[in-house]
Design a protein around this motif. Structure first.
Motif, PDB file in Angstrom:
ATOM      1  N   LEU A 150      10.637   9.627  11.405  1.00  0.00           N
ATOM      2  CA  LEU A 150      10.492   8.437  10.577  1.00  0.00           C
ATOM      3  C   LEU A 150       9.009   8.225  10.288  1.00  0.00           C
ATOM      4  O   LEU A 150       8.171   8.378  11.188  1.00  0.00           O
ATOM      5  N   ALA A 151       8.697   7.900   9.068  1.00  0.00           N
ATOM      6  CA  ALA A 151       7.296   7.708   8.670  1.00  0.00           C
ATOM      7  C   ALA A 151       6.922   6.237   8.813  1.00  0.00           C
ATOM      8  O   ALA A 151       7.615   5.357   8.293  1.00  0.00           O
ATOM      9  N   LEU A 152       5.828   5.983   9.509  1.00  0.00           N
ATOM     10  CA  LEU A 152       5.316   4.621   9.674  1.00  0.00           C
ATOM     11  C   LEU A 152       4.428   4.289   8.481  1.00  0.00           C
ATOM     12  O   LEU A 152       3.407   4.947   8.253  1.00  0.00           O
ATOM     13  N   THR A 153       4.805   3.287   7.716  1.00  0.00           N
ATOM     14  CA  THR A 153       4.057   2.937   6.501  1.00  0.00           C
ATOM     15  C   THR A 153       3.201   1.687   6.663  1.00  0.00           C
ATOM     16  O   THR A 153       2.248   1.493   5.914  1.00  0.00           O
ATOM     17  N   GLN A 154       3.556   0.821   7.617  1.00  0.00           N
ATOM     18  CA  GLN A 154       2.791  -0.417   7.759  1.00  0.00           C
ATOM     19  C   GLN A 154       2.929  -0.952   9.173  1.00  0.00           C
ATOM     20  O   GLN A 154       4.006  -0.888   9.770  1.00  0.00           O
ATOM     21  N   LEU A 155       1.827  -1.469   9.688  1.00  0.00           N
ATOM     22  CA  LEU A 155       1.795  -2.058  11.020  1.00  0.00           C
ATOM     23  C   LEU A 155       0.928  -3.304  10.952  1.00  0.00           C
ATOM     24  O   LEU A 155      -0.283  -3.213  10.756  1.00  0.00           O
ATOM     25  N   ASP A 156       1.554  -4.474  11.093  1.00  0.00           N
ATOM     26  CA  ASP A 156       0.851  -5.741  10.854  1.00  0.00           C
ATOM     27  C   ASP A 156       1.059  -6.724  11.991  1.00  0.00           C
ATOM     28  O   ASP A 156       2.182  -6.885  12.493  1.00  0.00           O
ATOM     29  N   TRP A 157      -0.022  -7.404  12.353  1.00  0.00           N
ATOM     30  CA  TRP A 157       0.061  -8.579  13.211  1.00  0.00           C
ATOM     31  C   TRP A 157       0.176  -9.813  12.319  1.00  0.00           C
ATOM     32  O   TRP A 157      -0.457  -9.891  11.257  1.00  0.00           O
ATOM     33  N   SER A 158       0.944 -10.795  12.744  1.00  0.00           N
ATOM     34  CA  SER A 158       1.076 -12.036  11.998  1.00  0.00           C
ATOM     35  C   SER A 158       1.452 -13.162  12.955  1.00  0.00           C
ATOM     36  O   SER A 158       1.780 -12.915  14.128  1.00  0.00           O
TER      37      SER A 158
END
Length: 248
Positions: A150-158
């Protein structure tokens, strides 16, 4: 005799005059002076805009992946993507405090490219989004899903909704305090006093700050290394608009 005749005539005319006054009160009251006034000469209206900001570390980490497959038929491509997503969701289900959402799904035909040695076929693709309030639980899982292609496209803290709501209330309180202090300073400079507050409007600025994690995650995807996700501080700002009345 003339006096008695005048009194009789007046008695007959009086009801008619009273009826006319009831039908047309404006004519009767035309000479009354106007008493209503929106403002007084000794009144000064002050419009103010103030703001308050609080900072906090984000408490939610979200990772977005996609699974993609190519095959000679649409059915085969979809079956492969479905299997990848099902495996990823089964792996993720064992992590506590994790929210799993399957995202967009599409299938398209690829005409191929002879220059790139790519044959015609069908491409299926689906995204999956994982959100955790404890990033330490999600980060090891990211490496496992990358190992499953699986390709990781986004990793965000919020900020989570409850946390943002709490911080917004704090920011609004600071905005109101700032408005009060500015009003008092303006009144003192003008040698006036605050008489009343006509209106107050509060507005929050819900703006998420992007986190610079995308390139780090992509670099780690090829070797299935668990990416790091350091957190930064996020601002929550509220604005107060007020109209105040100043008097001597």
């Amino acid at each position: 005799m003339m006096s008695e005749h005048f009194r009789a005539t007046a008695r007959r005319a009086l009801p008619a005059l009273m009826l006319a006054a009831g039908l047309c009160p404006v004519a009767v009251m035309a000479q009354a002076p106007a008493t209503h006034n929106d403002s007084t000469p000794n009144e000064t209206v002050l419009d103010l805009t103030a703001s308050g900001t609080v900072q906090a570390q984000p408490d939610e980490l979200t990772a977005t992946f996609f699974a993609e497959s190519r095959a000679d038929t649409a059915a085969a491509a979809q079956a492969q993507v479905n299997a990848q997503i099902a495996k990823a969701m089964a792996t993720s289900a064992h992590v506590d405090g994790l929210t799993i959402n399957a995202g967009s799904y599409f299938v398209r035909h690829d005409d191929g490219d002879a220059h790139q040695n790519r044959k015609p076929g069908w491409v299926a693709r689906q995204t999956i989004r994982l959100t955790a309030q404890d990033g330490r639980n999600l980060l090891p899982l990211i490496g496992q899903l990358q190992a499953q292609n699986l390709a990781l496209t986004q990793l965000d803290w919020s900020l989570s909704r409850p946390r943002r709501a709490e911080l917004t209330r704090q920011a609004e309180s600071l905005a109101l305090q700032d408005m009060q202090q500015r009003a008092q300073a303006a009144a003192a400079t003008l040698k006036l006093k605050i008489s009343s507050i006509r209106s107050v409007a509060l507005e929050d600025q819900d703006m998420a700050r992007p986190m610079p994690m995308l390139m780090m995650a992509r670099a780690a995807s090829s070797d299935a290394i668990t990416p790091s996700a350091p957190t930064g501080m996020e601002d929550v700002t509220a604005t107060a608009h007020g109209t105040l009345v100043l008097r001597p």
